[in-house]
Design an enzyme around this catalytic site. Sequence first.
Site, mmCIF file in Angstrom:
data_model
loop_
_atom_site.group_PDB
_atom_site.id
_atom_site.type_symbol
_atom_site.label_atom_id
_atom_site.label_comp_id
_atom_site.label_asym_id
_atom_site.label_seq_id
_atom_site.Cartn_x
_atom_site.Cartn_y
_atom_site.Cartn_z
ATOM 1 N N SER A 77 0.826 -1.202 0.000
ATOM 2 C CA SER A 77 0.000 0.000 0.000
ATOM 3 C C SER A 77 0.861 1.254 0.000
ATOM 4 O O SER A 77 1.893 1.299 0.692
ATOM 5 C CB SER A 77 -0.898 0.010 1.241
ATOM 6 N N GLY A 131 -8.899 6.115 8.834
ATOM 7 C CA GLY A 131 -9.332 6.219 10.227
ATOM 8 C C GLY A 131 -10.030 7.519 10.572
ATOM 9 O O GLY A 131 -10.083 7.897 11.733
ATOM 10 N N ALA A 132 -10.582 8.214 9.568
ATOM 11 C CA ALA A 132 -11.243 9.502 9.810
ATOM 12 C C ALA A 132 -12.763 9.371 9.841
ATOM 13 O O ALA A 132 -13.473 10.365 9.826
ATOM 14 C CB ALA A 132 -10.833 10.511 8.739
ATOM 15 N N GLY A 133 -13.248 8.132 9.859
ATOM 16 C CA GLY A 133 -14.696 7.930 9.838
ATOM 17 C C GLY A 133 -15.279 8.121 8.454
ATOM 18 O O GLY A 133 -16.484 8.277 8.305
ATOM 19 N N LEU A 134 -14.439 8.081 7.421
ATOM 20 C CA LEU A 134 -14.907 8.279 6.051
ATOM 21 C C LEU A 134 -14.782 6.989 5.247
ATOM 22 O O LEU A 134 -14.832 6.985 4.027
ATOM 23 C CB LEU A 134 -14.133 9.433 5.395
ATOM 24 N N SER A 135 -14.582 5.915 6.005
ATOM 25 C CA SER A 135 -14.649 4.576 5.449
ATOM 26 C C SER A 135 -13.558 4.230 4.449
ATOM 27 O O SER A 135 -13.821 3.682 3.378
ATOM 28 C CB SER A 135 -16.026 4.337 4.831
ATOM 29 N N SER A 137 -11.686 1.881 5.099
ATOM 30 C CA SER A 137 -11.657 0.407 5.163
ATOM 31 C C SER A 137 -12.534 -0.197 4.073
ATOM 32 O O SER A 137 -12.098 -1.092 3.348
ATOM 33 C CB SER A 137 -12.065 -0.094 6.553
ATOM 34 N N ASP A 184 -21.143 1.052 4.802
ATOM 35 C CA ASP A 184 -19.979 1.567 4.074
ATOM 36 C C ASP A 184 -19.791 0.835 2.754
ATOM 37 O O ASP A 184 -19.535 1.440 1.709
ATOM 38 C CB ASP A 184 -18.707 1.406 4.921
ATOM 39 N N TYR A 236 -18.028 0.399 20.406
ATOM 40 C CA TYR A 236 -18.994 0.079 19.351
ATOM 41 C C TYR A 236 -19.755 -1.194 19.738
ATOM 42 O O TYR A 236 -20.986 -1.245 19.673
ATOM 43 C CB TYR A 236 -18.245 -0.100 18.029
HETATM 44 P P1 ADP Z 1 -12.176 4.299 8.385
HETATM 45 O O1 ADP Z 1 -12.821 3.209 7.610
HETATM 46 O O2 ADP Z 1 -13.165 5.234 8.979
HETATM 47 O O3 ADP Z 1 -11.125 5.022 7.617
HETATM 48 P P2 ADP Z 1 -11.286 2.050 9.927
HETATM 49 O O4 ADP Z 1 -10.656 1.941 11.262
HETATM 50 O O5 ADP Z 1 -12.551 1.324 9.686
HETATM 51 O O6 ADP Z 1 -11.451 3.626 9.622
HETATM 52 O O7 ADP Z 1 -10.266 1.574 8.809
HETATM 53 C C1 ADP Z 1 -8.990 2.158 8.721
HETATM 54 C C2 ADP Z 1 -7.968 1.068 8.509
HETATM 55 O O8 ADP Z 1 -8.149 0.462 7.231
HETATM 56 C C3 ADP Z 1 -6.554 1.584 8.488
HETATM 57 O O9 ADP Z 1 -6.038 1.709 9.795
HETATM 58 C C4 ADP Z 1 -5.847 0.503 7.688
HETATM 59 O O10 ADP Z 1 -5.610 -0.636 8.498
HETATM 60 C C5 ADP Z 1 -6.896 0.114 6.673
HETATM 61 N N1 ADP Z 1 -6.748 0.882 5.420
HETATM 62 C C6 ADP Z 1 -7.667 1.665 4.836
HETATM 63 N N2 ADP Z 1 -7.213 2.199 3.680
HETATM 64 C C7 ADP Z 1 -5.961 1.741 3.523
HETATM 65 C C8 ADP Z 1 -4.946 1.935 2.527
HETATM 66 N N3 ADP Z 1 -5.132 2.735 1.474
HETATM 67 N N4 ADP Z 1 -3.775 1.292 2.706
HETATM 68 C C9 ADP Z 1 -3.567 0.494 3.763
HETATM 69 N N5 ADP Z 1 -4.478 0.283 4.727
HETATM 70 C C10 ADP Z 1 -5.660 0.886 4.630
HETATM 71 MG MG MG Z 2 -14.098 1.731 8.404
#
Ligand code: ADP
Ligand code: MG
Length: 392
Positions: A77, A131-135, A137, A184, A236
């Site tokens: 990544s 990790g900003a709550g904007l998904s 993941s 999401d 949660y």
């Molecule tokens: P949110 O979905 O709100 O951003 P989450 O805690 O649900 O927060 O997910 C964030 C996690 O998803 C990150 O800490 C990482 O583990 C993973 N992640 C998301 N996008 C990427 C990316 N582009 N590269 C690597 N890991 C990612």
């Molecule tokens: Mg998420």
Amino acid sequence: MAFVEPGVTAEVVDAVRSGFRNAFGRVADVVGRAPGRVNLIGEHTDYNAGLCLPVALPHATCAAVARRDDDRVRIASGQEPRPWEGDLGSIGPGHPAGWASYAAGVLWALREGGHDVPGLDIYVDGTVPLGAGLSSSAALECSVAVAVAHLVGLEPTDAVLRELAAACVRAETEVAGAPTGGMDQTVSLFARPHCALLIDFDEHTSRSVELDLAPAGLSLLVTDTRVAHALSDGSYAARRTDCEQAAAWLGVASLRHADLDGVERIDDERIRRRARHVVSEISRVGLAVAAIEAADWAQVGRLFEQSHASMRDDFEISCPELDTAVSTAVDAGAVGARMTGGGFGGSSVAVVTEERVDAVVRAIDARFAAQGFRSPRHLRAVPSAAAGVVLR
Ligand code: ADP
Ligand code: MG
């Protein structure tokens, strides 16, 4: 003023393709692209068979993917220094750990669903803040899912997209071990440009709701408080348990089928407040859709305010930074503002007239500085398209 820009899609795709080449010394077969999201209203309603109304962001994650001749999987990544490598067969609940679990989990879930997923090289990069709550993941999962679906010859019909959404949910809950209710992944795969997506988690349906912000001179402003929300720390899960207890007390299958009169009779004070949030929030989603369809933005603003108060006081998922972002936005002239996402940090969303955006951003920055909070970041949530593959 710090703004997170979505980037130009062609440039982001070029970057992910060259990242792939640098990481693996070969050329990617296909790039999947999937957006992050901001939820307009309807928080913690998905696991209560309720309603929510997210919008796909112009900010997206891209996954460049190429087939391998063996059963190895390599995942790297642009946002994480450590790549992961392992056998396809080693992926499963709890393995791998860390960020790669979200991507690897999708391969596992698709295989569990009977698809013949080969060994793969995967490189991801994008503009959704992590990790900003904007998904980010779900953007990561869905970008991998659409790319792999394309590689194995699945056409993106509605049925296939529903299957991909379910696979991404399984990846997040079972492999990454992070709780998620499905909002999401659904919006990342089903959103339409210029629209919000009304998702009904009781009927398992969704429909687009036109969001004519620009003709009304309005923008959606998202503020990332930079307070990391940790959904896995138990808060949660505790809210979910409270909601299940409330439903059990009321004798309903889910809080979707409860009403406020019933909720007020719950004897446990905390459980009563939790249920009151969910039941009132579900009704606010319906009211917000009606207000949006009537272009009654003042009513949307009132619903945002009520929603925020409900999350702050009854559901107790806000934090000082979110409360400050929301109250400052409203004081500086926003039509409405509320925290968005799972809570305990993350982002707020505001409806703001175009000419007030700068003033609102400056006011939030100044108030954060005065309070000694981390400098927030902002982004414009132009309602954008769902995930897809970018061929070339
Ligand atoms: P949110 O979905 O709100 O951003 P989450 O805690 O649900 O927060 O997910 C964030 C996690 O998803 C990150 O800490 C990482 O583990 C993973 N992640 C998301 N996008 C990427 C990316 N582009 N590269 C690597 N890991 C990612
Ligand atoms: Mg998420």
